[in-house]
Structures are given as C-alpha cells and as structure tokens.
Design a protein around this motif. Structure first.
Motif, PDB file in Angstrom:
ATOM      1  N   ASP A 168      40.736  33.402  29.154  1.00  0.00           N
ATOM      2  CA  ASP A 168      40.777  34.779  28.649  1.00  0.00           C
ATOM      3  C   ASP A 168      42.096  35.443  29.040  1.00  0.00           C
ATOM      4  N   ASN A 181      40.784  30.233  33.108  1.00  0.00           N
ATOM      5  CA  ASN A 181      41.899  31.000  32.516  1.00  0.00           C
ATOM      6  C   ASN A 181      41.911  30.973  30.982  1.00  0.00           C
ATOM      7  N   THR A 222      40.027  34.368  34.018  1.00  0.00           N
ATOM      8  CA  THR A 222      38.711  33.820  33.704  1.00  0.00           C
ATOM      9  C   THR A 222      37.696  34.953  33.688  1.00  0.00           C
ATOM     10  N   PHE A 223      37.151  35.239  32.509  1.00  0.00           N
ATOM     11  CA  PHE A 223      36.124  36.273  32.398  1.00  0.00           C
ATOM     12  C   PHE A 223      34.755  35.596  32.312  1.00  0.00           C
ATOM     13  N   PRO A 224      33.701  36.316  32.671  1.00  0.00           N
ATOM     14  CA  PRO A 224      32.371  35.703  32.591  1.00  0.00           C
ATOM     15  C   PRO A 224      31.913  35.534  31.152  1.00  0.00           C
ATOM     16  N   ALA A 225      31.107  34.496  30.947  1.00  0.00           N
ATOM     17  CA  ALA A 225      30.520  34.258  29.628  1.00  0.00           C
ATOM     18  C   ALA A 225      29.008  34.438  29.705  1.00  0.00           C
ATOM     19  N   TYR A 266      30.728  31.475  34.554  1.00  0.00           N
ATOM     20  CA  TYR A 266      32.062  31.209  34.016  1.00  0.00           C
ATOM     21  C   TYR A 266      32.073  29.889  33.271  1.00  0.00           C
TER      22      TYR A 266
END
Lengths: 795, 266
Positions: A723, A721, A701-704, A717
């Motif tokens: 990303d 998951n 999970t990468f930040p948006a 976030y």
C-alpha cells in the motif's frame, strides 16, 4: 547462509593456510595494479622534456581559507587541474611562460602570469564575488563548465552559503535538507534529516565529518541533522561513481569538511532563533600561519514548550553541538589540523532520562613531499553512544550501548603531469561495538562482551585525461574485514536456541571477509557545453544498522559482518548527459542508474532488537535492486535562481522469509519525487525564496482485515509494503532582509514559513478502535504551517 | 523498555507539536483492500481450573463494524501424550469449553480444530507452576501538582531452576485489567530472583489482584510478536501477522497456563 556473494568474494578463513594464500594473492594483485600506475605515469614523464611544476594552495583572499575542488587552468588550452581536499594543486608543464587562471564558483577568477623555468610554489588568493566591484565582471568559464568537463558522475557539491537561503523547518539551516531537494536524494520522513540515496537505506550512506565517520547524523529523533552549517566549508555527496579512496557503505558517501577558521582577523557570527541559537568565533592563532574556529549550537525547545503547556513541566528536550578546529602551518611543507565535534541530545521525564550523541576527533598532518607528491596522514576517533537512566525508589538502572572507532589512514596525491592525477592510500579502522550494558544500582554486568572488528582498505586510482574529449577516473579498492576476539561465537537452531558456542581469545582473528571494489567513471565531451558520462562502482558494506522501527531511532543497533552476517555488496551503473545553456545561465543534467544489492539484512517479524544478545539468530538476509532516472535543471545566474529536480525510480527488495520470497517495494520506493526551488533577489538586500516538494507516498503495509485476541483488536496483514501513504507535498517560503552589511558588521533577518498551505501530510496512519468500538484509520500529521524567525549576525 | 521508549517518543512528538501548535491527528477515509476471511483460534487451557476455553472466529474486513464472525460448527479435539482424545463441545455463547480436563505439568498436548473440512493443529507443553513470593510496594508522590500519591508495585518470585519458564503478569485493579502486556522469559536468568514492576499506578482504596501466570513457550512467543505488532505508529515495527502454533495458516494460538495470585486492599 551467505548467499552468492560468499561464493564469489567471501572466504571463511578458519584455515590459516587458505587465508594466507588468498590474502597474499590479493595483496600481490593490488601491488601489481599500483606498480602499473606508477610505471604508466613515469613512462609519460619520460616523454616530457624540461618540465617544471607549478604547485601551491588556492585560498579565499579575505579569510585565508583553502578552496577545495577549485579549478586551475592554463589559459588558451584545455590543460588544467583541480585543487584537492586541502586546497593543494600541482601542474607540471614544459618550460615556458603561461597565464594561469584560478577560479572557483562564487569567486572572481584571477589570472597569474608564470614564467616556468624552474619548479615554482605559488599560493594564490581570490576574492568572493560579493567583494567584486560592479564594473569588473569576470566570468569564470572554466569553473562554470566544470560540471561538464569533470569526471564526476552522480556527484552533488553543495554551496553551503547558498543553501542557507532556502526555507527550512523552524528556520534551522540544514545541509541535509537542502540535499534532499536534489535528484536521487530523498528524505526518510517528514521533517527528517535522514536520507535515502538512489533507493539505498539510511545506513548505506557514509557520512564523514573531517574524515571521521558519523554514525547517527540526527538530532531530536531525526528532525535536525548534527551539522551546524556555520562550521561547514564544503559538502560533497557521491550518489554513484564513488572514488576508490572511499569505502564501507553501499549507496553513497557524504564528505563534509569543516572550516579552518579565518587566518587574517578575528570574527564572530551567529544567529538567534525561536528554538535554537548558535554562535561561531574564529580567528588567527598566528596571522597566515594558523587559525582556530569554535562553533556551538543549542536548542531550547523544552523551555519554549513550557510556555505553551504544563505537560512539559519536569521534562527535558534539547540538543547541543560543539565544533572546534585548529590548524597550523609548521613549515612551508607541513601543516597540521585538529578538529573535533561533540553533540548530544537529551530527553527526559522525572525519573527517566535518555541521551545520545556523537563525538569525533580528527588530527591530520598535510605534507607536500615535493611539488608533485602530497600526503595526508590522519588519526581519527569517532563514537556514537546512547544511555538510559531509570530510577524507581531504591532502584537505579543505567543502560548504555555504542560504537567506537579508531582510525589511521594515509592518502597520497601524485601529479606526474597535467593529464594524470594519481591517488593512492590505505586506511585501517578498528570498530568496537558495545552491546547494551546493564548497570543495576551501580553494579555492572560482568558478562558484557564487546565485539571488535578491523576494517581496512588499500586503494589506488587515477584521474586521466585521455584526449581533449575523453577523461577517465578509474581505481580499485581492496577491502578486508576481520572479526577479532575475544568473542563467543554462537550457532543457533531453527528455533533460535543456542546449540553450539565457540570462544575466541583476545586478538584472535576469527573470521575474515575481503572484497575487490572496482570504480570507474568517464566523461566524453560532445562539445564545450555538453558531455556524456558513465560510471560503475562496486562497494562492500561491512557494518549494518538494524532499525528498531519504521522511522529510525537513536537505539538502532549497528552490527558488524560476522560468520553469520555477510557484507552487503552493491553494484551500480549510471549514465548521464550534461548540458549548459545561455552562457552557463542554465545547467541541465539527466542520469539513469541501476543498482543491485546482495546480502541485505533485515530481521524476523517481532524480533527484539534492543538488548538482545542473540540478535544474529533473528536476522534474515535478502537482496535489493533499484533503478531510476534523474533530471536536474538549474538556473545559476540572474535575479531569479534555483532548480527543478525530478526523480523517477523503483526500489524493490526480496528475502525468502518475507512475502513468500516474492519481490516487494522497499519503504523508500517513491515513484515520483519532484522539487522546485526558487530564490529571487528583489534588491541586493532583500531576497525571497520558496521550495515546493512532491513525492509519491511511502510504500507501507495497511491491514486487509481484523480479528480479536485476548479482547484486543489485531489487524490482519497480507502483502508487505503493498500500500501507499497518501502522496506528500509541501510549500515552504522564506524571506531574508539584510539589515546591515558593512565590513565591520553584518546582520540579516530571516523569516520562513514551513508548509505554507498547511498540507496535512501523513507521518503515520494507525488503524485502531475508537471509544465507540468502531475501527478507523487515524492520520498523524506532524507539522502544519510553522512560521519561524531568525536573526543572524557577523562582526 | 519498549513502552518507556514509546512514552518518550510521545513526549517528544507531542511536546514539539504542542510547542508549535501545529501537529494534528484526524480520522481519514482510506480505501483498504479486503482479503478472504481466515480462521482465528484462541485456545487457552488452565491448569488451576482444569478447563479449556476456545474461541473460533473468522477475520472481518477492517471497516466492518459487526462483531467477529464466530464459527459454531467446528470439530475440536484435545489429545494428550498417551493419545487419549477428548472432544470440546460448543457452549451456549458460541465458543467451546470443557471442564474438568486432566492437565499435567510438563506433558505435551495437541489441539485439532476442523473448520469446513480443513484441519488446523497446534501442539504445546503444559508449564510448571511458579510460586509468587510477594508484592513489594513503594509510595510515590503525585504525578502532577494537586494529584494523589500512588503506589508503585513490584512482583517478586524465584524462577524454577533447570526449566524453561515463561511468565505473564496480569493485574486487576477493582476488577479491571491494568497496565500493558508484561511477558518475561528466564532465558539466561535460570533460577534467578525476578523483581518486575507493574507499569500502572495503584491508589489508596483500590483492590488489586496480582497474578503471576506461568505460560507455555507458544503463548510467550505469540504474545511477544503480538506486542510488537500492536505497537504501531511512530516507533512501530513493520506490520506483520503474529505467528501462532497452529498450522495451515490459522491465526491465533493454543496455550496452557497456571497462575499464582495475591490480592491486596490498599
């Protein structure tokens, strides 16, 4: 709360009447199944006239070690048997004269003529191929084609000796890391010894060392497994098609057997490496009657580290292992084994210490009741525990927690005729879960309350040859899991506050789950060199590991199923095609699988796992599914040997509380996973090896986006998951030079290079502000190019 | 404990890394998805100063280097248990504040923030103040050879009996906040003596202010989650957005606090 599984398989037995009726029905059902097995086998016997049984053990000629899963075949027929987990075989045939071929991979096959006019006990010894004379070339076709003919589907048997030729991190030979190069088995992290099997989580693998469960099979935060290859005889991984004798985990079983020790002569071996050394000594207690083996390993990473940096002064960072085993043949029909493992890790700075480790103890009694019936009785102890020691002035704080197992089991093998091998038995395992125990200045917390549970199983199965083409291995396991007092059961409201407590007295069986677990695998021979196989298995898992972090930690918590936590139920089907080519030089196999998981356990966002006495309130429950295709092409003969392994897979999870209840990728969802392994024998004394690994980056999970709270950057976030870490790939190279190889002394020098082209594989990516206040993504690559050198010896 | 564990992990990882001269950290170009901006409200009322301060912003894209987008046209209302309402005006710095306001321990307050016609509401209970009994200190030898000896400090207080209490420890050394977040609850420790360490050294010559802040449950829950999500990387949890007490998917929290303070010149 319990999901669908509870409706089908789980009874809440607060009513003792309901409990007794249901349990009695299930036990009766098991009895009927068992009775049918015996009647069927007896019926088959009725048709046999003047039959006699040939039985005994198959052993290594030089050491007297029993050979497991070896082939015993009647020459000129398709009749045969395999040795069991203790090297015992039994073959019942009509009276007559037979040529019996004994064979095992890596050994010269041997043919014995047997005049079967009475029951015969025959122990046979065979030599390794290394000891064979050049002019004698015997191809053990029966053994080499075993992968085609046997009913094992989704099973990997590891050649421990061969695995030592594959280059690994820091030259530390590790069977786990070799398994990770095979289809369906994936490493849990860079350099890690934890593994995922067909999309299952790491806690869904049952790891057994001489039948004792090992709860944390990792050293040094996961970079090394706890298994010292020098002490191991056999490693078998069941990715599917799990026989009925195994239970307790949803995804796989790894059955590891320690060596018994040389029955003929004393022998020492070992290795000296850059960060660790190991030594093994083995020999007869009484020649050909009993033997002993002791093997130890110790790292000195901290000592070496201090040579490079002062930052490690005053710190400790090491692990050690000790394996010991002894066995003795009491009579021709009785043999006892005692084996033990003890391993510990230690990390510390001046006033803070942290250590953890496993210990196991197994005592076994093998008895050949008669030529057709073999029984093993085991008493097993296993524990995993960890502890912290913090001192600050006058204050001394100790924290500890762990899991403790006491097991009693019996396994029977009954060989009524060459076409049937019946297995049945039972197991009872008392688990004791010690929550975090807080000791302040030597004053213990009196409120510490262990959780106790009894996990039992009753099973029966049969490996049956229906005709020359079709073989089946079918069985049924009945498992039962009891929560036992004393215990205080809590009920929580939506805000996780305790609203009700029920206390149970000592030995109160306050909750019970039961499960019926059918197992089936079958093989249909298309011709002598190819077959198709099918398997189905259902597994109940009554213990869950709550992982503290995304990379696993020694403080991860094992919890039992309970009124709040239903067992995980896994169903898996697999179908495979197996083919050998070119006089068995090449082996090809492909398998398709589909697995579903019910009642998977996760925890709420931000849950505090460590030392939380109300942990159950923070759990959430979901489901999972995994599907994949696996391909394995092996080259087993010639100067160049090795394999290509490829897995295409998808692993998805779902829980109401995550991702708005939508399905999302599990962390271990790796679409592509490719391994290429090659070993080239330049001369009998020099060989080169290499392995290349590629897999799709983990689902993460990468930040948006970002925002600030209390002056601190907080990442925003969106989907769990959604990303991917960058794809992972790495090349390892190895070189082994056998410096001396005589009967009296052997030594070799192994040089290996991990990550030869210095790929910066992301172990983690963090998103933070730099000193200039700019947000950026930072990759941590743990291991660049790492050379290592190890000197191994034996005398 | 989590911090200590993290430290141990770091030692293990970096120890091994240094030993092998192999591990490395570098900044990488990584394309990230962006999402629509979301409203963030950070609202804290202080019983000591009878004031409330609110910051309303919109989230930025991760790589956007501009300052947070402040919302200066929000309508904000604070309501007490009796239903009395007060509007919180925007100030010259773009945030919202009001002083004095009447905050009573144990009373429930509701805060409504309206941004672009959408209402975001949060509710919490004003905590009871807890006296800070004192600070215990121990002189420690230097961390490293050649370094200075340092002072290890411990907060000491008695929990209020028969109340759900939540605490934050905040320490200023020479007017700079030091140490990681330190939050405590009296769950299962009702009425007990608390002795809790400051996880940072203090040296001779420093001036330190030790604040024992009594906070509401909403603030405690929010910061416990925030702590967990800030602890990323090796040993970190799966990332998530900390849940505050605002409805309608707004980020942030509305909390009320009061504090006791002791100042020392070492």
């Amino acid at each position: 709360m319990y999901g669908n599984a509870s409706e089908l398989f789980v009874e809440s037995f607060h009513s003792s009447i309901t409990f007794n009726v249901v349990l009695t029905n299930k036990l009766n059902f098991m009895r009927k199944i068992f009775f049918i097995f015996l009647v069927a086998c007896s019926f088959i016997q009725l048709h046999a006239q003047e039959e006699y049984t040939l039985s005994g053990y198959l052993k290594d000629a030089s050491t007297g070690e029993e050979l497991l899963y070896a082939t015993v075949a009647v020459k000129g027929t398709t009749i045969g048997a395999n040795t069991n987990l203790y090297g015992f075989y039994s073959l019942t045939l009509p009276a007559g004269t037979y040529d019996i071929i004994y064979s095992y991979i890596g050994y010269q096959s041997k043919t014995e003529q047997v005049i079967l006019d009475k029951n015969i006990t025959l122990d046979v010894e065979i030599d390794t191929e290394a000891n064979q004379l050049d002019e004698i070339v015997v191809t053990a076709d029966a053994e080499e084609d075993e992968n085609i003919r046997n009913t094992e589907v989704s099973v990997v048997t590891l050649d421990v000796a061969k695995s030592t030729k594959i280059p690994v991190l820091l030259g530390e030979k590790d069977v786990f890391k070799t398994l990770q190069l095979l289809p369906g088995v994936a490493s849990n992290s860079e350099g890690g010894s934890g593994f995922f099997v067909r999309g299952g989580a790491t806690d869904q693998n049952l790891v057994l060392l001489d039948e004792a469960p090992v709860y944390n099979a990792s050293h040094l935060l996961g970079f090394f497994s706890v298994f010292n290859s020098d002490a191991l005889k056999d490693v078998k991984l069941y990715k599917g098609g799990i026989p009925a004798q195994y239970g307790g985990r949803a995804s796989s079983v790894m059955d590891i057997r320690m060596k018994n020790g040389n029955m003929r002569e004393w022998q020492a071996s070992g290795g000296i490496g850059l960060i660790s050394s190991r030594a093994t000594i083995e020999g007869p207690i009484v020649k050909d009657k009993g033997s002993i083996i002791v093997s130890g390993r110790r790292t000195y990473a901290d000592v070496v580290g201090r040579l490079f940096t002062d930052a490690l002064d005053g710190t400790s960072l090491f692990f050690y292992d000790l394996n010991a085993k002894a066995n003795y043949k009491v009579t021709d029909k009785d043999r006892i084994y005692i084996s033990s493992y003890f391993g510990r890790d230690a990390l510390g700075i001046e006033n803070f210490g942290f250590d953890w480790g496993n210990q196991t103890f197994t005592s076994r009694w093998n008895r050949t009741i008669n030529e057709k019936l073999f029984v093993n009785t085991s008493v097993i102890y296993s524990d995993y525990n960890y502890g912290f020691d913090i001192s600050a002035g006058e204050i001394e704080i100790d924290l500890s927690a762990g899991i403790f197992d006491y097991t009693l089991k019996q396994d029977f093998n009954y060989y009524p005729n060459p076409n049937n091998k019946v297995s049945f038995g039972w197991i009872s395992n008392l688990h004791r879960f010690k929550p975090v125990n807080f000791v302040f200045n030597n004053t213990e917390d009196d409120n510490i309350e262990f959780q106790n549970a009894l996990e039992s199983g009753l099973y029966a199965g049969n490996e049956q040859k229906i005709n020359s083409r079709l073989s089946l291995n079918y069985g049924l396991r009945f498992s039962i899991f009891n929560n036992i007092g004393p215990y205080t059961e809590k009920v929580y409201d939506d805000e996780n506050n305790v609203i009700e407590e029920t206390s149970y007295e000592e030995f109160d069986f306050y909750h019970t789950y039961t499960g019926l677990e059918p197992r089936l695998s079958s093989t249909y021979l298309l011709n002598e060199k190819s077959s198709i196989k099918f398997s189905y298995n259902r597994n109940f898992q009554y213990l869950q590991l709550l992982e503290n972090s995304n990379s696993g930690s020694p403080t991860d918590v094992w919890i039992p199923s309970s009124p709040f936590v239903a067992p995980t139920i896994a169903d898996q089907v697999a179908i495979g095609f197996f083919r050998n080519f070119n006089n068995n030089t090449y082996r090809f196999s492909t398998e398709l699988y589909y697995k579903t998981l019910q009642n998977t356990v996760d925890y709420e966002d931000g849950a505090e796992i460590f030392g939380n006495s109300d942990l159950e309130a923070e759990l959430i429950f979901g489901e999972g599914r995994a599907a994949g295709a696996e391909i394995l092409l092996e080259k087993t003969k010639g100067k160049l040997t090795g394999w290509v392994s490829y897995t295409l897979s998808r692993v998805r999870n779902r829980a109401d509380e995550i991702n708005n209840g939508d399905w999302y990728s599990a962390r271990q969802d790796r679409t592509h996973d490719l391994s290429i392994v090659a070993i080239y024998e330049l001369t009998p004394k020099i060989n080169f090896s290499g392995s290349w690994v590629y897999y799709t980056g983990d689902a993460v999970t990468f930040p948006a986006g970002k925002y600030f709270i209390d002056g601190t950057l907080v990442n925003l976030y969106t989907e769990r998951n959604a990303d991917r870490l960058p794809d992972y790939h790495r090349l390892d190279l190895g070189f082994t030079w056998i410096m001396k190889d005589s009967k009296k002394f052997y030594s070799d020098l192994n040089v290996s290079v991990y990550n030869a082209y210095n790929r910066k594989n992301a172990f983690t990516i963090t998103f933070d502000e730099n000193d200039a206040g700019q947000t950026e993504a930072t990759r941590l690559a743990l291991f660049g190019t790492i050379p290592s050198i190890t000197w191994n010896f034996r005398f | 404990m989590r911090t200590k564990m993290r430290y141990i992990y770091d030692i293990a990882i970096w120890g091994m890394g240094l030993m092998m001269l192999a591990s490395c950290e570098d900044v990488i170009d990584l394309e990230l998805d962006n999402t629509d901006p979301r409203v963030v409200v950070e609202a804290l009322a202080d019983i000591n100063t009878s004031s409330i301060s609110i910051n309303v912003t919109l989230t930025n894209d991760f790589y956007e280097q501009a300052a947070p987008n402040q919302v200066t046209d929000a309508e904000i209302t604070l309501k007490n248990e009796a239903g009395d309402e007060v509007n919180i005006p925007v100030n010259s710095e773009g945030s919202y504040s009001l002083s004095p306001i009447n905050l009573i321990e144990g009373e429930i307050y509701e805060l409504e923030v309206i941004v672009d016609g959408i209402s975001y509401t949060a509710e919490t209970t004003a905590p009871f103040k807890v006296p800070l009994l004192g600070i215990d200190t121990i002189l420690r030898p230097p961390f490293f050879q050649g370094g200075d000896p340092f002072i290890q400090s411990f907060y000491r207080w008695f929990d209020n009996e028969n109340q759900d209490n939540f605490y934050r420890l905040r320490t200023f050394v020479n007017d700079t906040i030091v140490g990681p977040y330190a939050f405590y609850s009296d769950n299962q420790l009702d009425g007990e003596l608390f002795v809790r360490p400051l996880m940072a050294p203090v040296f001779f010559g420093d001036t330190a202010r030790f604040q024992l802040i009594s906070i509401d449950k909403s603030t405690y829950d929010y910061f416990i989650e925030l702590q967990a999500v800030l602890n990323q990387g090796f040993g970190g949890t799966t990332p998530f957005n900390p849940k505050g007490n605002f409805d309608n998917n707004a980020l942030g929290y509305f909390g009320i606090s009061s504090y006791e303070e002791i100042e020392f010149q070492f």
